[in-house]
Motif scaffolding. Structure first.
Motif, short mmCIF file in Angstrom:
data_model
loop_
_atom_site.label_atom_id
_atom_site.label_comp_id
_atom_site.label_asym_id
_atom_site.label_seq_id
_atom_site.Cartn_x
_atom_site.Cartn_y
_atom_site.Cartn_z
N LEU A 202 2.39 -14.81 19.05
CA LEU A 202 2.74 -14.06 20.26
C LEU A 202 2.44 -14.83 21.54
N GLY A 203 1.75 -15.95 21.42
CA GLY A 203 1.45 -16.76 22.60
C GLY A 203 0.38 -16.16 23.48
N LYS A 204 -0.36 -15.19 22.99
CA LYS A 204 -1.40 -14.52 23.79
C LYS A 204 -2.27 -13.68 22.88
N ASP A 205 -3.32 -13.15 23.46
CA ASP A 205 -4.17 -12.17 22.77
C ASP A 205 -3.66 -10.80 23.19
N PRO A 206 -2.86 -10.13 22.36
CA PRO A 206 -2.20 -8.90 22.79
C PRO A 206 -3.15 -7.72 22.93
N LYS A 207 -2.83 -6.85 23.87
CA LYS A 207 -3.56 -5.59 23.99
C LYS A 207 -3.13 -4.68 22.84
N LEU A 208 -4.06 -3.94 22.30
CA LEU A 208 -3.74 -3.06 21.18
C LEU A 208 -2.66 -2.05 21.56
N GLY A 247 -9.88 -0.76 15.60
CA GLY A 247 -9.88 -0.84 17.06
C GLY A 247 -9.32 0.42 17.71
N ILE A 248 -8.24 0.94 17.16
CA ILE A 248 -7.64 2.16 17.72
C ILE A 248 -8.64 3.32 17.68
N ARG A 249 -9.35 3.41 16.57
CA ARG A 249 -10.32 4.50 16.42
C ARG A 249 -11.53 4.30 17.33
N GLU A 250 -12.12 3.12 17.31
CA GLU A 250 -13.36 2.89 18.04
C GLU A 250 -13.17 2.81 19.55
N PHE A 251 -12.00 2.36 20.00
CA PHE A 251 -11.72 2.30 21.43
C PHE A 251 -11.00 3.55 21.93
N GLU A 252 -10.84 4.53 21.02
CA GLU A 252 -10.23 5.82 21.35
C GLU A 252 -8.83 5.66 21.95
N LEU A 253 -7.98 4.95 21.21
CA LEU A 253 -6.63 4.67 21.68
C LEU A 253 -5.57 5.42 20.87
N GLU A 254 -5.98 6.50 20.21
CA GLU A 254 -5.05 7.23 19.33
C GLU A 254 -3.78 7.69 20.06
N GLN A 255 -3.91 7.98 21.34
CA GLN A 255 -2.74 8.47 22.10
C GLN A 255 -1.97 7.33 22.75
N GLN A 256 -2.48 6.11 22.65
CA GLN A 256 -1.85 5.00 23.36
C GLN A 256 -1.33 3.90 22.45
N ALA A 257 -1.89 3.78 21.26
CA ALA A 257 -1.55 2.64 20.40
C ALA A 257 -1.09 3.11 19.02
N VAL A 258 -0.21 2.31 18.41
CA VAL A 258 0.30 2.56 17.07
C VAL A 258 0.06 1.31 16.24
N ASN A 259 -0.32 1.48 14.99
CA ASN A 259 -0.53 0.33 14.11
C ASN A 259 0.80 -0.06 13.48
N HIS A 260 1.47 -1.02 14.07
CA HIS A 260 2.80 -1.41 13.61
C HIS A 260 2.77 -2.32 12.38
N PHE A 261 1.60 -2.65 11.90
CA PHE A 261 1.51 -3.45 10.67
C PHE A 261 1.50 -2.58 9.42
N ARG A 262 1.60 -1.28 9.61
CA ARG A 262 1.74 -0.40 8.45
C ARG A 262 3.12 -0.57 7.85
N ASN A 263 3.17 -0.68 6.53
CA ASN A 263 4.44 -0.76 5.80
C ASN A 263 5.34 -1.88 6.32
N ILE A 264 4.74 -3.01 6.71
CA ILE A 264 5.53 -4.13 7.21
C ILE A 264 6.19 -4.85 6.03
#
Length: 474
Positions: A202-208, A247-264
């Motif tokens: 990705l050429g960067k350290d992406p935000k979750l 990270g999504i759970r511990e940083f409380e990002l459930e409403q902002q982030a999706v784990n797109h590596f599921r079922n990849i």
């Protein structure tokens, strides 16, 4: 017509031409692989055509890994926006400012609050003079931190912290889930490896919160382009998926982030997932006999005893090397080892805490180890002097693997395969699943885990061990 011989290429049983080249032992950790392996074609002509470019690529990988001063990037060496934020907050506190509250000023008299922002502006100007921003268009760490300090003051303590990135999540994951584990070093290396793939792709350290499905596909493509086997890519994706989920759970990002590596989807990966037992093969009878003979002839004294103990008990390597004198109980009716947390090593999980019966060659090996121990008066003294230390399990495993590979070339047969052999012996002897779990340190679920005293369990496992080890070396 004479057949052209291609270095590192062999013809497989299926007729294809396969390139296989082991990675030098000293470079395996850096390259993250045990060997280079690729099918060059189904015919000799195809293999001859494909060989030069692939062999050149392999040579470059090895040369680059050997280059002096080359150090792989780790999560500790990467600077994130969250790091800048924390430093900015630390600097503000060092100036006597509470970054989370409106700006107050303490003079000789009473505490003064400046509702018009004059004091706040003065402090901002003062910080700007002390930490001048870089003006060459390429802000360094200092200038980024300065900007965050000024932004915090300008917002009256209401400036938002940066969104956590994949590296931030990886660090927290290592801190909470990996640190102190029995195989910490290996797991840290795996985390560092997937972080490098994500950043390179990705050429960067992406935000979750900004990761997309397209990003996930790009990371998969990067790993496949690096010539990793689809199964390895799948394993790496499992690590990435676990880090993001954490990270999504511990940083409380459930409403902002999706784990797109599921079922990849991973090109070339079989639809039927492999069970964990398929990742390692047990020794065949001939392999085990020849490996044992080689190690008992060529290995060092401690290593010989460790091998015999592993073969006769199914212990993990680190469990054996981490034994202390106080963990050995032999002057009783049921000789056994006490596997527990100690100063040398941690355990994989709670189920790993157990008593392992000493039967046959295992008992003989332990007695020899006690006779050779430098000091048996001190309970916490290591049973195996050379390997009874932090990292001793890794060192013993590497040494045993070096000897093993002199006899067995199958990459699926490793020192860990001894646990598979023990499992197979117990199954053939009719030992039930409950007792097998108690001996190997696997979790026992349900009511079976709640009942039975330690003594009763030791009686049962000793009987099971004697039954399964009948006919083994003594």
């Amino acid at each position: 017509m004479k057949t052209i011989i291609l270095k590192y290429v062999t013809k497989t049983k299926t007729g294809s031409f396969e390139y296989r080249r082991q990675v030098p032992v000293t470079l395996r950790e850096r390259l993250g692989r045990y060997e280079f392996k690729k099918v060059l074609g189904l015919t000799e002509t195809e293999a001859i055509k494909a060989w030069p470019s692939y062999n050149d690529w392999v040579e470059r990988q090895i040369t680059n890994a050997r280059a002096p001063g080359q150090r792989a990037t780790t999560i500790e060496t990467i600077r994130t926006a969250m790091d800048d934020w924390r430093e900015a907050m630390t600097r503000l506190r060092a100036l006597g400012i509470d970054p989370t509250a409106p700006v107050y000023r303490q003079e000789e008299g009473p505490l003064i609050y400046d509702p018009d922002g004059m004091v706040r502006d003065a402090i901002i100007d003062d910080i700007a003079r002390k930490y001048p921003l870089d003006t060459d268009g390429h802000p360094d760490v200092t200038s980024r931190v300065d900007a965050m300090m000024i932004a915090q003051l300008g917002a009256g303590g209401k400036a938002k912290r940066p969104q956590p990135s994949f590296v931030d999540a990886s660090r927290l994951y290592v801190e909470m889930k990996v640190a102190g584990e029995i195989d910490e070093r290996r797991k840290r290396n795996r985390v560092d490896r997937v972080v490098r793939f994500v950043r390179n792709a990705l050429g960067k350290d992406p935000k979750l919160s900004e990761l997309t499905r397209s990003d996930a596909r790009e990371v998969v493509r990067e790993m496949l382009d690096a010539d990793l086997a689809p199964s390895t890519v799948d394993r790496n994706c499992n690590d990435i998926r676990a880090i993001i989920e954490f990270g999504i759970r511990e940083f409380e990002l459930e409403q902002q982030a999706v784990n797109h590596f599921r079922n990849i989807d991973i090109k070339g990966l079989k639809d039927v997932a492999k069970a964990p037992r398929d990742e390692r093969n047990p020794f065949t009878e001939i392999q085990l006999r020849e490996t044992r003979a080689y190690i008992l002839k060529h290995a060092g004294p401690d290593l010989k005893l460790i091998w015999r103990l592993l073969e006769a008990t199914g212990l993990r390597v680190s469990e054996a090397t981490g034994l202390q004198v106080q963990d050995v109980v032999i002057n009783c009716e049921l000789p056994h080892l006490i596997i527990r947390f100690n100063d040398i090593r941690r355990l994989k999980n709670e189920a790993s805490r157990r008593k392992v019966p000493l039967v046959g060659d295992a008992l003989s090996a332990v007695k020899e180890a006690l006779d050779a121990a430098a000091d048996t008066r001190v309970g916490k003294h290591p049973l195996f002097e050379k390997y009874g230390r932090k990292g001793g399990g890794d060192a013993a495993s590497a040494a045993l693997m070096k000897n093993l590979r002199k006899v067995v070339v199958d990459p699926k047969v490793t020192v860990h395969s001894l646990r598979h052999n023990m499992q197979d012996r117990m199954i053939r002897a009719g030992v039930d699943a409950h007792d097998r779990c108690l001996i190997l340190g696997h979790a026992v679920t349900g009511e079976a885990n709640r009942y039975g005293s330690d003594e009763a369990r030791l009686v049962a496992t000793t009987k099971a061990m004697k039954l399964s080890m009948a006919g083994k070396p003594t």
